[in-house]
Write a protein that holds these residues in place. Structure first.
Motif, PDB file in Angstrom:
ATOM      1  N   GLU A 101       9.694  -2.459  -4.686  1.00 21.25           N
ATOM      2  CA  GLU A 101       8.155  -1.111  -5.087  1.00 21.25           C
ATOM      3  C   GLU A 101       6.864  -2.407  -4.292  1.00 21.25           C
ATOM      4  O   GLU A 101       6.674  -0.589  -3.217  1.00 21.25           O
ATOM      5  CB  GLU A 101       7.912  -1.209  -6.444  1.00 21.25           C
ATOM      6  N   ASP A 102       6.985  -3.183  -3.444  1.00 20.75           N
ATOM      7  CA  ASP A 102       6.507  -3.726  -2.622  1.00 20.75           C
ATOM      8  C   ASP A 102       7.038  -3.631  -1.606  1.00 20.75           C
ATOM      9  O   ASP A 102       5.991  -3.344  -0.782  1.00 20.75           O
ATOM     10  CB  ASP A 102       6.140  -4.954  -3.569  1.00 20.75           C
ATOM     11  N   GLY A 103       8.067  -3.488  -1.158  1.00 17.23           N
ATOM     12  CA  GLY A 103       9.250  -3.019  -0.297  1.00 17.23           C
ATOM     13  C   GLY A 103       8.683  -1.591   0.089  1.00 17.23           C
ATOM     14  O   GLY A 103       8.501  -1.429   1.884  1.00 17.23           O
ATOM     15  N   GLY A 104       8.916  -1.359  -0.058  1.00 17.39           N
ATOM     16  CA  GLY A 104       8.499   0.661  -0.195  1.00 17.39           C
ATOM     17  C   GLY A 104       7.611   0.822   0.177  1.00 17.39           C
ATOM     18  O   GLY A 104       7.129   1.306   1.173  1.00 17.39           O
ATOM     19  N   HIS A 105       6.418   0.193  -0.413  1.00 15.11           N
ATOM     20  CA  HIS A 105       4.992   0.742  -0.460  1.00 15.11           C
ATOM     21  C   HIS A 105       4.844  -0.001   1.091  1.00 15.11           C
ATOM     22  O   HIS A 105       3.702   1.354   2.099  1.00 15.11           O
ATOM     23  CB  HIS A 105       4.556   0.168  -1.747  1.00 15.11           C
ATOM     24  N   LEU A 106       4.480  -1.495   1.198  1.00 15.64           N
ATOM     25  CA  LEU A 106       4.625  -1.513   2.698  1.00 15.64           C
ATOM     26  C   LEU A 106       5.384  -0.863   3.932  1.00 15.64           C
ATOM     27  O   LEU A 106       4.034  -0.318   5.018  1.00 15.64           O
ATOM     28  CB  LEU A 106       5.075  -3.082   2.987  1.00 15.64           C
ATOM     29  N   GLY A 107       6.600  -0.617   3.480  1.00 16.82           N
ATOM     30  CA  GLY A 107       7.528   0.601   4.969  1.00 16.82           C
ATOM     31  C   GLY A 107       6.903   1.546   4.738  1.00 16.82           C
ATOM     32  O   GLY A 107       6.822   2.133   6.036  1.00 16.82           O
ATOM     33  N   ALA A 108       6.284   2.461   3.947  1.00 17.91           N
ATOM     34  CA  ALA A 108       4.933   3.176   4.489  1.00 17.91           C
ATOM     35  C   ALA A 108       3.948   3.829   4.687  1.00 17.91           C
ATOM     36  O   ALA A 108       3.459   4.308   5.394  1.00 17.91           O
ATOM     37  CB  ALA A 108       5.296   4.157   2.690  1.00 17.91           C
ATOM     38  N   THR A 109       3.728   2.710   5.159  1.00 16.06           N
ATOM     39  CA  THR A 109       1.677   2.856   5.040  1.00 16.06           C
ATOM     40  C   THR A 109       1.743   1.236   6.167  1.00 16.06           C
ATOM     41  O   THR A 109       0.406   1.753   6.680  1.00 16.06           O
ATOM     42  CB  THR A 109       1.537   1.737   3.650  1.00 16.06           C
ATOM     43  N   GLU A 110       2.761   0.381   6.516  1.00 13.85           N
ATOM     44  CA  GLU A 110       2.590  -0.759   7.774  1.00 13.85           C
ATOM     45  C   GLU A 110       2.478   0.335   8.910  1.00 13.85           C
ATOM     46  O   GLU A 110       4.096   0.605   8.375  1.00 13.85           O
ATOM     47  CB  GLU A 110       2.195  -1.882   7.031  1.00 13.85           C
ATOM     48  N   ARG A 111       2.726  -0.469  10.031  1.00 11.23           N
ATOM     49  CA  ARG A 111       3.294   0.140  11.458  1.00 11.23           C
ATOM     50  C   ARG A 111       4.151  -2.157  11.551  1.00 11.23           C
ATOM     51  O   ARG A 111       4.002  -2.785  11.301  1.00 11.23           O
ATOM     52  CB  ARG A 111       2.077  -0.122  12.343  1.00 11.23           C
ATOM     53  N   TYR A 112       5.178  -1.068  11.410  1.00  8.20           N
ATOM     54  CA  TYR A 112       6.617  -2.856  11.648  1.00  8.20           C
ATOM     55  C   TYR A 112       7.566  -2.157  12.893  1.00  8.20           C
ATOM     56  O   TYR A 112       7.469  -0.820  13.213  1.00  8.20           O
ATOM     57  CB  TYR A 112       7.637  -2.987  10.765  1.00  8.20           C
ATOM     58  N   ASP A 113       7.807  -3.127  13.711  1.00  7.96           N
ATOM     59  CA  ASP A 113       8.815  -2.686  14.789  1.00  7.96           C
ATOM     60  C   ASP A 113      10.275  -2.538  13.991  1.00  7.96           C
ATOM     61  O   ASP A 113      10.701  -1.354  14.192  1.00  7.96           O
ATOM     62  CB  ASP A 113       9.056  -3.920  15.307  1.00  7.96           C
ATOM     63  N   ALA A 114      10.769  -3.006  13.007  1.00  5.05           N
ATOM     64  CA  ALA A 114      11.919  -2.877  12.949  1.00  5.05           C
ATOM     65  C   ALA A 114      11.305  -3.375  11.016  1.00  5.05           C
ATOM     66  O   ALA A 114      10.895  -4.346  10.573  1.00  5.05           O
ATOM     67  CB  ALA A 114      12.733  -4.064  13.340  1.00  5.05           C
ATOM     68  N   ALA A 115      12.677  -3.164  10.045  1.00  7.03           N
ATOM     69  CA  ALA A 115      12.749  -3.721   8.567  1.00  7.03           C
ATOM     70  C   ALA A 115      13.971  -4.344   8.490  1.00  7.03           C
ATOM     71  O   ALA A 115      15.178  -3.319   9.334  1.00  7.03           O
ATOM     72  CB  ALA A 115      12.567  -2.337   7.902  1.00  7.03           C
ATOM     73  N   ILE A 116      13.816  -5.005   8.081  1.00  8.89           N
ATOM     74  CA  ILE A 116      15.517  -5.568   7.170  1.00  8.89           C
ATOM     75  C   ILE A 116      15.300  -5.590   5.465  1.00  8.89           C
ATOM     76  O   ILE A 116      14.231  -6.034   4.990  1.00  8.89           O
ATOM     77  CB  ILE A 116      14.771  -7.172   7.460  1.00  8.89           C
ATOM     78  N   LEU A 117      16.346  -4.663   5.131  1.00  2.30           N
ATOM     79  CA  LEU A 117      16.177  -4.076   3.539  1.00  2.30           C
ATOM     80  C   LEU A 117      17.450  -5.119   2.805  1.00  2.30           C
ATOM     81  O   LEU A 117      18.581  -4.655   3.317  1.00  2.30           O
ATOM     82  CB  LEU A 117      15.979  -2.671   3.690  1.00  2.30           C
ATOM     83  N   ASP A 118      17.453  -5.468   1.980  1.00  7.05           N
ATOM     84  CA  ASP A 118      18.120  -5.697   0.919  1.00  7.05           C
ATOM     85  C   ASP A 118      18.446  -4.559  -0.273  1.00  7.05           C
ATOM     86  O   ASP A 118      17.887  -3.795   0.072  1.00  7.05           O
ATOM     87  CB  ASP A 118      18.159  -7.314  -0.097  1.00  7.05           C
ATOM     88  N   LEU A 119      19.529  -4.369  -0.552  1.00  6.99           N
ATOM     89  CA  LEU A 119      19.811  -2.452  -0.985  1.00  6.99           C
ATOM     90  C   LEU A 119      19.699  -3.236  -2.918  1.00  6.99           C
ATOM     91  O   LEU A 119      19.024  -2.962  -3.903  1.00  6.99           O
ATOM     92  CB  LEU A 119      21.610  -2.966  -0.798  1.00  6.99           C
ATOM     93  N   GLY A 120      20.101  -4.492  -3.314  1.00  8.21           N
ATOM     94  CA  GLY A 120      19.947  -4.790  -4.727  1.00  8.21           C
ATOM     95  C   GLY A 120      18.336  -5.535  -4.797  1.00  8.21           C
ATOM     96  O   GLY A 120      18.743  -6.964  -4.622  1.00  8.21           O
ATOM     97  N   LEU A 121      17.637  -4.698  -5.572  1.00  8.97           N
ATOM     98  CA  LEU A 121      15.944  -5.453  -5.851  1.00  8.97           C
ATOM     99  C   LEU A 121      15.837  -5.156  -6.512  1.00  8.97           C
ATOM    100  O   LEU A 121      16.011  -3.782  -7.518  1.00  8.97           O
ATOM    101  CB  LEU A 121      15.528  -5.277  -4.259  1.00  8.97           C
ATOM    102  N   PRO A 122      14.508  -5.880  -7.087  1.00  6.68           N
ATOM    103  CA  PRO A 122      14.111  -5.488  -8.987  1.00  6.68           C
ATOM    104  C   PRO A 122      12.969  -3.783  -8.289  1.00  6.68           C
ATOM    105  O   PRO A 122      12.566  -3.972  -7.560  1.00  6.68           O
ATOM    106  CB  PRO A 122      13.404  -6.629  -8.960  1.00  6.68           C
ATOM    107  N   LYS A 123      12.908  -3.277  -9.236  1.00 10.20           N
ATOM    108  CA  LYS A 123      12.157  -2.635  -9.782  1.00 10.20           C
ATOM    109  C   LYS A 123      12.700  -1.376  -8.952  1.00 10.20           C
ATOM    110  O   LYS A 123      12.469   0.268  -9.282  1.00 10.20           O
ATOM    111  CB  LYS A 123      10.944  -2.917  -8.681  1.00 10.20           C
TER     112      LYS A 123
END
Length: 221
Positions: free
Chosen positions: A34-56
């Motif tokens: 939930e937090d990761g999705g929100h940050l990726g949608a609202t903040e500016r990043y050069d890249a993201a490292i994303l796990d698949l099995g996450l809570p929420k």
């Protein structure tokens, strides 16, 4: 360079973040989907490292939502799911790279640097601008063939300018790529960093574009 790391294993997430910071990256760490999705949608990043099995929220749904909303940031999936079908699903969802656990941290860093470089439109790992050279595979800068010593903040600003050489980089864009999300930023901190860089690479190499930002140029004034 600023990276979003979404990893629910707290110890692993902190270890990755610590190593990335040692390589001069700014890192925002989210421990649930939930937090990761929100940050990726609202903040500016050069890249993201994303796990698949996450809570929420699971990583695939996050990635699919980012892509559906037009997010183009490079995404590296980092997961224990090593099946072929898992990899296919990841790439179909919009992943740019896929790395399975366990992994070597130096491989993760190199893959991340390559993603950021290619997303900036550079095919070759060595990027030059006048007497300045940047080896994007190692993160090393050279000036006139000699190693350039930089602080983490100086490296982040100069790498952002180098990847967009001869292009005006907006002031806010630079600020967002230098500092982590919870940093307390002084109003003139960017100017101080740029001033230090000018003393190291030459005052005329970084041009101030009034009301906009800065441009790294190969042409000496």
């Amino acid at each position: 360079m600023r990276v979003l790391l979404v990893e629910d294993d707290a110890a692993l997430g902190e270890a990755i973040a610590r190593q990335l910071r040692a390589e001069n990256f700014a890192v925002d760490l989210a421990t649930n989907g939930e937090d990761g999705g929100h940050l990726g949608a609202t903040e500016r990043y050069d890249a993201a490292i994303l796990d698949l099995g996450l809570p929420k929220r699971d990583g695939l749904s996050i990635l699919q939502e980012w892509r559906a909303e037009g997010a183009t940031l490079p995404v590296l999936i980092l997961t224990a799911r090593d099946g072929w079908s898992d990899k296919v699903q990841g790439f179909k969802a919009g992943a740019d790279d896929y790395l399975t656990k366990p992994f070597r941290i130096d491989e993760l860093v190199m893959r991340l640097r390559a993603l950021v470089r290619r997303a900036s439109g550079h095919a070759a790992s060595i990027i030059t601008c006048g007497p300045l050279a940047f080896d994007s595979s190692t993160g090393q800068f050279e000036l006139d063939g000699l190693p350039l010593r930089l602080t983490a903040f100086e490296w982040r600003v100069l790498s952002a300018l180098m990847l967009r050489k001869e292009i005006v980089v907006e002031r806010m864009d630079l600020l967002e790529r230098v500092y982590e999300g919870d940093a307390d930023v002084d109003s003139n901190s960017l100017e101080v960093i740029v001033g230090r860089l000018r003393r190291k690479i030459g005052a005329d190499r970084i041009e101030t574009v009034r009301g906009r930002g800065y441009r790294l140029t190969a042409e000496a004034a």
